[in-house]
Design a protein around this motif. Structure first.
Motif, short mmCIF file in Angstrom:
data_model
loop_
_atom_site.label_atom_id
_atom_site.label_comp_id
_atom_site.label_asym_id
_atom_site.label_seq_id
_atom_site.Cartn_x
_atom_site.Cartn_y
_atom_site.Cartn_z
N TYR A 13 0.83 -1.21 0.00
CA TYR A 13 0.00 0.00 0.00
C TYR A 13 0.87 1.26 0.00
O TYR A 13 0.53 2.26 -0.65
N ALA A 14 1.97 1.23 0.75
CA ALA A 14 2.85 2.40 0.81
C ALA A 14 3.49 2.67 -0.55
O ALA A 14 3.59 3.83 -0.98
N CYS A 17 0.94 4.13 -2.67
CA CYS A 17 0.66 5.49 -2.24
C CYS A 17 1.70 6.46 -2.81
O CYS A 17 1.38 7.59 -3.20
N ASN A 44 -6.78 1.21 4.34
CA ASN A 44 -5.64 1.68 3.57
C ASN A 44 -5.27 3.08 4.04
O ASN A 44 -5.99 4.04 3.76
N CYS A 46 -3.33 5.23 2.98
CA CYS A 46 -3.07 6.20 1.93
C CYS A 46 -4.26 7.11 1.70
O CYS A 46 -4.10 8.27 1.30
N PHE A 118 4.70 3.93 6.53
CA PHE A 118 4.24 5.08 5.73
C PHE A 118 5.03 6.36 6.02
O PHE A 118 4.70 7.41 5.47
N VAL A 121 6.52 7.93 2.85
CA VAL A 121 5.54 8.62 2.01
C VAL A 121 5.26 10.01 2.56
O VAL A 121 5.20 11.01 1.83
#
Length: 209
Positions: A13-14, A17, A44, A46, A118, A121
């Motif tokens: 997911y990261a 993202c 999620n 993101c 995360f 990000v």
């Protein structure tokens, strides 16, 4: 096993993202649309970051039970609020309360690990003076909606921004067609006489379109 399978998914997911946040043309288009509010799924992380990047308020819709109560600030006393998948009820003995407390702490450690995943990000796409944390974004939600009914949940403290709204994902009922069934069976009396019976059932829906 659950955290071990969750962390690779969050890492994926990261990466996704990173890709989404780099699509500046799409983000600029969404900003120009001037949306009033966003509805996001908390699984999620993101989605929280995109809503924050766009600068719009958001509502969180959780399509399940209270398996996630750390991020929304909802009190969950481990003495009588069982953790999701613990198998306990709200009437726990001392040992079960100790186990439930450790499961609660384990969930907290999972959230810390997700923050670390995360972090890259956030550092890349937000300026140093306004870098949010996932926990901050969870608390920033205008409303948390749970697709759950209070009658099948354990009692717990609720806050004004936590709401039960059941049946949002339920489909409208369809009329049941007429069904006829015949069942034949054979029985024996004490004198070994054979008796045959026939049962005829008919079901018809009264629901009108």
């Amino acid at each position: 096993d659950r955290p071990q399978s969750l962390f690779p998914l969050m890492t994926l997911y990261a990466k996704h993202c990173h890709f989404c946040m780099n699509q500046t043309d799409i983000l600029d288009f969404l900003k120009r649309e001037n949306y009033d509010i966003a509805i996001i799924d908390p699984f999620n992380p993101c989605q929280f970051l995109i809503a924050e990047k766009l600068g719009i308020p958001y509502i969180v819709f959780f399509a399940g039970p209270f398996s996630y109560s750390l991020g929304n600030g909802l009190p969950s006393p481990p003495s009588y609020v069982p953790m999701f998948l613990s198998g306990f009820t709200d009437r726990m003995n001392f040992l079960e309360r100790v186990i439930n407390t450790f499961m609660y702490l384990g969930s907290y450690m999972v959230e810390i690990r997700n923050e670390q995943i995360f972090r890259g990000v956030i550092e890349e796409h937000f300026p140093p003076d306004s870098r949010p944390t996932l926990s901050d974004l969870h608390h920033k939600a205008e409303l948390w909606i749970y697709n759950m009914d209070f009658s099948i949940e354990f009692a717990r403290p609720l806050l004004p921004h936590i709401q039960y709204i059941v049946g949002l994902r339920a489909k409208p009922a369809k009329p049941v067609s007429q069904v006829s069934t015949r069942i034949r069976f054979t029985a024996f009396t004490p004198n070994n006489e054979i008796i045959q019976h026939m049962i005829y059932t008919q079901v018809k829906s009264n629901i009108k379109k």
